[in-house]
Design an enzyme around this catalytic site. Structure first.
Site, mmCIF file in Angstrom:
data_model
loop_
_atom_site.group_PDB
_atom_site.id
_atom_site.type_symbol
_atom_site.label_atom_id
_atom_site.label_comp_id
_atom_site.label_asym_id
_atom_site.label_seq_id
_atom_site.Cartn_x
_atom_site.Cartn_y
_atom_site.Cartn_z
ATOM 1 N N SER A 144 37.900 31.468 30.271
ATOM 2 C CA SER A 144 38.749 30.491 30.952
ATOM 3 C C SER A 144 38.472 29.111 30.378
ATOM 4 C CB SER A 144 38.452 30.489 32.454
ATOM 5 O OG SER A 144 39.114 29.426 33.114
ATOM 6 N N TYR A 157 32.597 29.632 39.748
ATOM 7 C CA TYR A 157 33.548 30.239 38.828
ATOM 8 C C TYR A 157 33.376 29.655 37.427
ATOM 9 C CZ TYR A 157 37.931 31.614 36.627
ATOM 10 O OH TYR A 157 38.861 32.123 35.755
#
Length: 264
Positions: A144, A157
């Site tokens: 990501s 995250y």
């Protein structure tokens, strides 16, 4: 359609929807054999049936909870026993719960690290000997842009995706001499069910809906680059430029984009 994956077995985790579903479709369209793993049996069954009918290639599926390390190890062992050497691995499974660290539930933190990091390393660790013995293979890790630029309410995250990028970069250098490719796919927001658990309020998804990536196009880009020496796939391009600027001047970028960083 060029069938450059003809007969090659591709293990895809998190394959019951979104990017994973489209990965299965594009692999099969190019003659590859998708091997799918996820929790949703009903979704896996539907995808498998569609792929086999549409593209006339086998498509296998396995129910798996990647947050349970022991169970996931057993599933990987079963896959290897039933299919022999796998040709490529796409570590696509991932999840998030956006929250401030001070307000986060430990079970959410634990699950994010288990799914996003531990299961990814587990799968790679078990399949890597096959790749090394074959002197070929490809490990694709769906990371990501959050692994390059951390923002408020995504601390855990972001940490998990930082870990994925670090693991990917080191692994690439370890195995490049053995003919094994390793690629990191660093994505901005994607239009999938991801945000149903990440931010149930829907606020973040609404804030970024105009810049969200199409999961079909993401999957197509990944599959096109299978078995090619590609270090990273970064989408969207403008966000990748932002991450490069952040590496050069993090304080300046944080101050300048403070409002955007706080949209979660």
């Amino acid at each position: 359609m060029k069938r450059h994956l003809s007969g090659r077995k591709i293990l895809i985790t998190g394959a019951s929807s979104g990017i994973g579903m489209y990965l299965a479709i594009h692999v099969a369209r190019r003659g590859g054999i998708p091997i799918l793993a996820a929790r949703s049996v009903d979704r896996l069954r539907i995808i498998s049936q569609h792929v086999q009918q549409e593209f006339e290639v086998p498509c296998y599926w396995y129910e798996a909870d990647l947050s349970n390390d022991a169970d996931w190890k057993d599933v990987i062992d079963r896959i290897c026993f039933e299919h022999g050497p796998i040709d490529a691995l796409i570590n696509n499974a991932g999840m998030a719960v956006f929250d401030y660290v001070s307000e986060a539930k430990w079970q959410d933190i634990d699950r994010m690290l288990a799914v996003n990091v531990k299961s990814l390393i587990r799968t790679t660790h078990q399949l890597l000997p096959h790749f090394l013995n074959q002197k070929q293979g490809h490990v694709v890790n769906i990371a990501s842009q959050a692994g390059k630029i951390a923002t408020p309410r995504s601390s855990v995250y972001s940490a998990s995706k930082h870990a994925v990028i670090g693991f990917t970069n080191a692994l690439r250098m370890e195995v490049e001499k053995d003919g094994v490719y390793v690629t990191s796919v660093n994505l901005g927001p994607v239009r999938t069910n991801f945000f149903k658990s990440a931010d149930p309020s829907g606020g973040y998804e609404k804030a970024v809906e105009n810049v969200m990536l199409d999961p079909n196009k993401v999957a197509l880009s990944v599959v096109k680059h299978l078995f090619t020496k590609r270090r990273e796939i970064n989408l969207p391009a403008w966000m990748d430029s932002g991450s490069k600027a952040y590496q050069l001047a993090p304080g300046l970028v944080e101050r300048g984009l403070k409002r955007q960083f706080s949209k979660k």
